[in-house]
Motif scaffolding. Structure first.
Motif, PDB file in Angstrom:
ATOM      1  N   SER A 187       0.858  -1.190   0.000  1.00 32.73           N
ATOM      2  CA  SER A 187       0.000   0.000   0.000  1.00 32.73           C
ATOM      3  C   SER A 187       0.889   1.234   0.000  1.00 32.73           C
ATOM      4  N   ASP A 188       0.292   2.415  -0.178  1.00 32.94           N
ATOM      5  CA  ASP A 188       1.081   3.643  -0.079  1.00 32.94           C
ATOM      6  C   ASP A 188       1.711   3.773   1.301  1.00 32.94           C
ATOM      7  N   ALA A 189       0.991   3.342   2.336  1.00 30.42           N
ATOM      8  CA  ALA A 189       1.531   3.429   3.698  1.00 30.42           C
ATOM      9  C   ALA A 189       2.790   2.589   3.865  1.00 30.42           C
ATOM     10  N   ASP A 190       2.915   1.508   3.090  1.00 28.44           N
ATOM     11  CA  ASP A 190       4.113   0.672   3.149  1.00 28.44           C
ATOM     12  C   ASP A 190       5.317   1.350   2.509  1.00 28.44           C
ATOM     13  N   ARG A 191       5.080   2.403   1.725  1.00 24.29           N
ATOM     14  CA  ARG A 191       6.139   3.043   0.962  1.00 24.29           C
ATOM     15  C   ARG A 191       6.671   4.327   1.606  1.00 24.29           C
ATOM     16  N   ILE A 192       5.895   4.934   2.493  1.00 20.91           N
ATOM     17  CA  ILE A 192       6.303   6.240   3.016  1.00 20.91           C
ATOM     18  C   ILE A 192       6.908   6.107   4.414  1.00 20.91           C
ATOM     19  N   SER A 193       7.963   6.862   4.646  1.00 18.23           N
ATOM     20  CA  SER A 193       8.592   6.893   5.963  1.00 18.23           C
ATOM     21  C   SER A 193       7.858   7.886   6.861  1.00 18.23           C
ATOM     22  N   THR A 194       7.879   7.618   8.161  1.00 20.88           N
ATOM     23  CA  THR A 194       7.189   8.475   9.116  1.00 20.88           C
ATOM     24  C   THR A 194       8.127   8.843  10.262  1.00 20.88           C
ATOM     25  N   ILE A 195       7.725   9.896  10.964  1.00 21.32           N
ATOM     26  CA  ILE A 195       8.482  10.395  12.113  1.00 21.32           C
ATOM     27  C   ILE A 195       7.579  10.362  13.341  1.00 21.32           C
ATOM     28  N   VAL A 196       8.112   9.882  14.454  1.00 24.37           N
ATOM     29  CA  VAL A 196       7.398   9.871  15.730  1.00 24.37           C
ATOM     30  C   VAL A 196       8.157  10.758  16.709  1.00 24.37           C
ATOM     31  N   LYS A 197       7.487  11.780  17.231  1.00 27.56           N
ATOM     32  CA  LYS A 197       8.109  12.625  18.259  1.00 27.56           C
ATOM     33  C   LYS A 197       7.998  11.911  19.597  1.00 27.56           C
ATOM     34  N   LEU A 198       9.128  11.637  20.213  1.00 26.25           N
ATOM     35  CA  LEU A 198       9.119  10.959  21.502  1.00 26.25           C
ATOM     36  C   LEU A 198       8.659  11.913  22.605  1.00 26.25           C
ATOM     37  N   PRO A 199       8.087  11.372  23.680  1.00 27.22           N
ATOM     38  CA  PRO A 199       7.484  12.247  24.698  1.00 27.22           C
ATOM     39  C   PRO A 199       8.471  13.131  25.445  1.00 27.22           C
ATOM     40  N   GLU A 200       9.718  12.712  25.570  1.00 32.53           N
ATOM     41  CA  GLU A 200      10.685  13.520  26.319  1.00 32.53           C
ATOM     42  C   GLU A 200      11.663  14.235  25.393  1.00 32.53           C
ATOM     43  N   GLU A 201      12.404  13.488  24.607  1.00 26.19           N
ATOM     44  CA  GLU A 201      13.413  14.108  23.749  1.00 26.19           C
ATOM     45  C   GLU A 201      13.665  13.230  22.528  1.00 26.19           C
ATOM     46  N   GLY A 202      13.786  13.867  21.370  1.00 19.32           N
ATOM     47  CA  GLY A 202      14.188  13.156  20.173  1.00 19.32           C
ATOM     48  C   GLY A 202      13.029  12.584  19.375  1.00 19.32           C
ATOM     49  N   TYR A 203      13.409  11.850  18.332  1.00 15.90           N
ATOM     50  CA  TYR A 203      12.451  11.329  17.361  1.00 15.90           C
ATOM     51  C   TYR A 203      12.812   9.893  16.999  1.00 15.90           C
ATOM     52  N   LEU A 204      11.802   9.124  16.641  1.00 14.34           N
ATOM     53  CA  LEU A 204      12.009   7.843  15.981  1.00 14.34           C
ATOM     54  C   LEU A 204      11.679   8.030  14.502  1.00 14.34           C
ATOM     55  N   TRP A 205      12.563   7.556  13.667  1.00 10.45           N
ATOM     56  CA  TRP A 205      12.390   7.602  12.216  1.00 10.45           C
ATOM     57  C   TRP A 205      12.054   6.196  11.758  1.00 10.45           C
ATOM     58  N   LEU A 206      10.815   5.976  11.331  1.00 10.57           N
ATOM     59  CA  LEU A 206      10.383   4.697  10.801  1.00 10.57           C
ATOM     60  C   LEU A 206      10.621   4.732   9.289  1.00 10.57           C
ATOM     61  N   ARG A 207      11.751   4.192   8.897  1.00 12.91           N
ATOM     62  CA  ARG A 207      12.213   4.293   7.514  1.00 12.91           C
ATOM     63  C   ARG A 207      11.763   3.051   6.743  1.00 12.91           C
ATOM     64  N   ARG A 208      10.784   3.222   5.872  1.00 11.99           N
ATOM     65  CA  ARG A 208      10.252   2.107   5.105  1.00 11.99           C
ATOM     66  C   ARG A 208      11.082   1.903   3.842  1.00 11.99           C
TER      67      ARG A 208
END
Length: 263
Positions: A128-149
């Protein structure tokens, strides 16, 4: 090949206050990803910085669109100069202002599309399109998670080459560290320089079974792994809670709270 999104020399802001205005030289837009990928491929012969941008990263644009852009610029003049190149591909190309959402991919300089995604075969069934796009998650305290598809060419692969690597960065994605090369159905928590990440690692009947790993955010070193446990919470720097998973002989999944000391 789809290249990384280039925003000047790096991330323009940490998202904390007043993001700068960006300017897009847009060749075409679409509600689905495939047409934008094709247009971007054509654009690249005119503009190496061509990329696909999600309109949802810009708070002032119509939502739900994928934009094929010749350039993402910090000033209108640069974008206007790239417009002629975009018009070599699409006569209807235009320049549009983008006011980036705080913490968005376009603001942080994270590409929407990993270069490997353009190599996905056209005959795949379950992507699906969702399987192709990378997303960013803002962590609650500091920094980000990058979900790189990403796409990995793997014959007879049950996931048709779909992979999601998870990276952590404090403010600059160019300084990100990889936590895991692949994570299905991720769950996460953060506390005091600790990141807990759960990923589906097994199946039992129709159920996904997870492994939760706690990382040191500075070094990305794994501190502890807990098999068959989901929905992690870090209740202190020394204790993790998650839901232990158990599947009975009839394939029914049962969850129970579990507390794990951290090393």
């Amino acid at each position: 090949m789809v290249t990384s999104l280039i925003l000047l020399a790096g991330p323009l802001s940490n998202g904390a206050a007043d993001p700068p205005v960006l300017w897009l030289a847009i060749a075409a837009s679409s509600t689905t990803l495939a047409p934008s990928l094709k247009t971007t491929g054509k654009l690249r012969s005119q503009s190496p910085q061509a990329a696909v941008v999600a309109s949802s990263d810009c708070e002032n644009l119509r939502q739900g669109l994928y934009l094929s852009v010749a350039v993402v610029a910090g000033d209108r003049a640069t974008s206007q100069a790239a417009l002629e190149k975009a018009r070599a591909v699409s006569a209807d190309a235009y320049v549009r202002e983008c006011r980036p959402r705080p913490g968005s991919r376009i603001l942080l300089g994270v590409p929407l599309i990993d270069p490997s995604i353009e190599k996905v075969p056209e005959d795949v069934v379950n992507w699906s399109d969702a399987d192709r796009i990378s997303t960013i998650v803002k962590l609650p305290e500091e920094g980000y998670l990058w979900l790189r598809r990403i796409y990995v060419a793997a014959p007879e692969d049950p996931l048709e080459g779909r992979r999601t690597s998870v990276l952590f960065f404090a403010t600059d994605p160019k300084k990100s560290t990889q936590l895991t090369a692949d994570c299905t159905d991720p769950g996460f928590a953060e506390k005091s320089n600790r990141i807990a990440l759960s990923c589906a690692r097994e199946t039992a009947a129709d159920n996904l079974l997870h492994e939760t790993t706690v990382y040191d955010a500075t070094s990305a070193r794994a501190l502890i792994k807990v098999s068959r446990c989901r929905k992690p919470e870090l209740i202190s720097v020394s204790q993790l809670t998650c839901w232990a998973e158990e599947v009975d002989g009839q394939g029914v999944l049962y969850l129970r709270p579990k507390r794990v000391p951290l090393q």
